[in-house]
Design a protein around this motif. Structure first.
Motif, PDB file in Angstrom:
ATOM      1  N   UNK A   1       0.853  -1.181   0.000  1.00 37.54           N
ATOM      2  CA  UNK A   1       0.000   0.000   0.000  1.00 37.54           C
ATOM      3  C   UNK A   1       0.892   1.235   0.000  1.00 37.54           C
ATOM      4  N   UNK A   2       0.607   2.146  -0.910  1.00 34.79           N
ATOM      5  CA  UNK A   2       1.400   3.365  -1.045  1.00 34.79           C
ATOM      6  C   UNK A   2       0.476   4.569  -0.998  1.00 34.79           C
ATOM      7  N   UNK A   3       0.824   5.537  -0.176  1.00 35.15           N
ATOM      8  CA  UNK A   3       0.059   6.786  -0.076  1.00 35.15           C
ATOM      9  C   UNK A   3       0.827   7.876  -0.824  1.00 35.15           C
ATOM     10  N   UNK A   4       0.099   8.732  -1.518  1.00 35.37           N
ATOM     11  CA  UNK A   4       0.699   9.840  -2.262  1.00 35.37           C
ATOM     12  C   UNK A   4       0.123  11.137  -1.714  1.00 35.37           C
ATOM     13  N   UNK A   5       1.000  12.093  -1.443  1.00 42.43           N
ATOM     14  CA  UNK A   5       0.540  13.355  -0.886  1.00 42.43           C
ATOM     15  C   UNK A   5       1.452  14.485  -1.349  1.00 42.43           C
ATOM     16  N   UNK A   6       0.894  15.657  -1.453  1.00 51.65           N
ATOM     17  CA  UNK A   6       1.662  16.836  -1.833  1.00 51.65           C
ATOM     18  C   UNK A   6       1.831  17.769  -0.656  1.00 51.65           C
ATOM     19  N   UNK A   7       2.957  18.445  -0.615  1.00 52.03           N
ATOM     20  CA  UNK A   7       3.260  19.378   0.465  1.00 52.03           C
ATOM     21  C   UNK A   7       3.956  20.606  -0.085  1.00 52.03           C
ATOM     22  N   UNK A   8       3.802  21.709   0.613  1.00 53.98           N
ATOM     23  CA  UNK A   8       4.521  22.938   0.309  1.00 53.98           C
ATOM     24  C   UNK A   8       5.647  23.056   1.341  1.00 53.98           C
ATOM     25  N   UNK A   9       6.861  23.315   0.881  1.00 54.40           N
ATOM     26  CA  UNK A   9       8.009  23.426   1.775  1.00 54.40           C
ATOM     27  C   UNK A   9       7.927  24.762   2.505  1.00 54.40           C
ATOM     28  N   UNK A  10       7.791  24.676   3.800  1.00 55.82           N
ATOM     29  CA  UNK A  10       7.666  25.878   4.626  1.00 55.82           C
ATOM     30  C   UNK A  10       8.941  26.705   4.566  1.00 55.82           C
ATOM     31  N   UNK A  11       8.777  27.996   4.388  1.00 56.09           N
ATOM     32  CA  UNK A  11       9.908  28.902   4.366  1.00 56.09           C
ATOM     33  C   UNK A  11      10.621  28.982   3.027  1.00 56.09           C
ATOM     34  N   UNK A  12      10.094  28.336   1.986  1.00 55.36           N
ATOM     35  CA  UNK A  12      10.776  28.337   0.692  1.00 55.36           C
ATOM     36  C   UNK A  12      10.327  29.465  -0.231  1.00 55.36           C
ATOM     37  N   UNK A  13       9.279  30.170   0.136  1.00 53.08           N
ATOM     38  CA  UNK A  13       8.794  31.267  -0.712  1.00 53.08           C
ATOM     39  C   UNK A  13       9.649  32.505  -0.482  1.00 53.08           C
ATOM     40  N   UNK A  14       9.948  33.195  -1.572  1.00 53.92           N
ATOM     41  CA  UNK A  14      10.684  34.454  -1.486  1.00 53.92           C
ATOM     42  C   UNK A  14       9.865  35.532  -2.187  1.00 53.92           C
ATOM     43  N   UNK A  15      10.390  36.738  -2.207  1.00 55.54           N
ATOM     44  CA  UNK A  15       9.673  37.838  -2.857  1.00 55.54           C
ATOM     45  C   UNK A  15       9.570  37.629  -4.364  1.00 55.54           C
ATOM     46  N   UNK A  16      10.512  36.887  -4.935  1.00 58.46           N
ATOM     47  CA  UNK A  16      10.519  36.692  -6.389  1.00 58.46           C
ATOM     48  C   UNK A  16      10.138  35.286  -6.828  1.00 58.46           C
ATOM     49  N   UNK A  17      10.055  34.339  -5.908  1.00 60.28           N
ATOM     50  CA  UNK A  17       9.769  32.953  -6.282  1.00 60.28           C
ATOM     51  C   UNK A  17       8.642  32.385  -5.419  1.00 60.28           C
ATOM     52  N   UNK A  18       7.848  31.534  -6.047  1.00 58.38           N
ATOM     53  CA  UNK A  18       6.762  30.864  -5.330  1.00 58.38           C
ATOM     54  C   UNK A  18       7.352  29.773  -4.433  1.00 58.38           C
ATOM     55  N   UNK A  19       6.553  29.307  -3.499  1.00 59.02           N
ATOM     56  CA  UNK A  19       6.995  28.258  -2.584  1.00 59.02           C
ATOM     57  C   UNK A  19       7.239  26.961  -3.345  1.00 59.02           C
ATOM     58  N   UNK A  20       8.188  26.174  -2.870  1.00 61.77           N
ATOM     59  CA  UNK A  20       8.515  24.893  -3.495  1.00 61.77           C
ATOM     60  C   UNK A  20       7.430  23.885  -3.131  1.00 61.77           C
ATOM     61  N   UNK A  21       6.955  23.159  -4.134  1.00 61.40           N
ATOM     62  CA  UNK A  21       5.899  22.163  -3.953  1.00 61.40           C
ATOM     63  C   UNK A  21       6.467  20.776  -4.223  1.00 61.40           C
ATOM     64  N   UNK A  22       6.190  19.837  -3.322  1.00 61.90           N
ATOM     65  CA  UNK A  22       6.690  18.477  -3.452  1.00 61.90           C
ATOM     66  C   UNK A  22       5.541  17.488  -3.502  1.00 61.90           C
ATOM     67  N   UNK A  23       5.732  16.422  -4.257  1.00 60.25           N
ATOM     68  CA  UNK A  23       4.795  15.307  -4.302  1.00 60.25           C
ATOM     69  C   UNK A  23       5.568  14.089  -3.833  1.00 60.25           C
ATOM     70  N   UNK A  24       5.066  13.407  -2.816  1.00 59.00           N
ATOM     71  CA  UNK A  24       5.787  12.278  -2.231  1.00 59.00           C
ATOM     72  C   UNK A  24       4.920  11.033  -2.214  1.00 59.00           C
ATOM     73  N   UNK A  25       5.570   9.878  -2.404  1.00 63.20           N
ATOM     74  CA  UNK A  25       4.922   8.573  -2.274  1.00 63.20           C
ATOM     75  C   UNK A  25       5.543   7.898  -1.061  1.00 63.20           C
ATOM     76  N   UNK A  26       4.689   7.406  -0.160  1.00 62.98           N
ATOM     77  CA  UNK A  26       5.156   6.842   1.104  1.00 62.98           C
ATOM     78  C   UNK A  26       4.456   5.522   1.360  1.00 62.98           C
ATOM     79  N   UNK A  27       5.211   4.533   1.865  1.00 65.78           N
ATOM     80  CA  UNK A  27       4.545   3.287   2.234  1.00 65.78           C
ATOM     81  C   UNK A  27       4.033   3.391   3.668  1.00 65.78           C
ATOM     82  N   UNK A  28       3.336   2.372   4.118  1.00 68.90           N
ATOM     83  CA  UNK A  28       2.709   2.454   5.436  1.00 68.90           C
ATOM     84  C   UNK A  28       3.652   2.067   6.574  1.00 68.90           C
ATOM     85  N   UNK A  29       4.931   1.924   6.254  1.00 68.40           N
ATOM     86  CA  UNK A  29       5.947   1.775   7.293  1.00 68.40           C
ATOM     87  C   UNK A  29       6.574   3.122   7.611  1.00 68.40           C
TER      88      UNK A  29
END
Length: 160
Positions: free
Chosen positions: A100-128
């Motif tokens: 079983x694999x879960x997929x979720x997206x997250x925004x990296x906290x503190x990665x946004x700057x005045x000129x760049x949007x926040x970094x967005x990650x998509x991760x796949x994680x098992x239930x361990x």
């Protein structure tokens, strides 16, 4: 003075895990770390004083600027995946074991700057709790498209 890269990386990671959110905070955490913690993290004691000297903030900054984040992420992911116990089927079941694999997206906290949007990650994680893969994505999208959100139990029943 030279410091082992692994000790510097482990110390920076430890600082971030305990709440440090900037290079200054990481450096302060390293400076305030107890001597026995520095020993566990891989810093050698000075033969004359017996104390473990800590690196200057600029040393930590230079190392973190030179580290390839994707390569470090892949190495940590491979290490954690190798430590994951194999899936074992119960004796009653003779069929294949499904992972079983879960997929979720997250925004990296503190990665946004005045000129760049926040970094967005998509991760796949098992239930361990092991992250199998993680990739940066261009933009955040809804997990459920707007056209699918309008389905309710009553509308589903009337359509089928």
């Amino acid at each position: 003075m030279r410091y082992p890269a692994l000790a510097l990386l482990c110390t920076a990671v430890s600082a971030v895990l305990t709440g440090a959110r900037s290079l200054i905070a990481i450096s302060e955490w390293i400076t305030d770390a107890p001597q026995h913690v520095l020993g566990v993290l891989g810093f050698a004691a000075d033969p004359l004083t017996g104390l473990r000297p800590v690196p200057h903030a600029a040393t930590v900054r230079r190392l973190l600027q030179r580290v390839d984040g994707d390569a470090l992420d892949a190495a940590i992911g491979a290490y954690l995946q190798a430590r994951t116990p194999p899936t074992v089927a119960p004796e009653a079941e003779k069929g294949p074991v499904r992972r079983v694999i879960a997929v979720d997206g997250k925004v990296v906290r503190g990665s946004r700057t005045a000129t760049a949007a926040a970094i967005q990650l998509l991760a796949a994680m098992d239930h361990h709790g092991v992250v199998l893969a993680q990739r940066q994505v261009a933009s955040k999208g809804n997990e459920i498209p707007p056209s699918c959100r309008c389905w309710t139990v009553s509308s589903w029943r009337t359509r089928w």
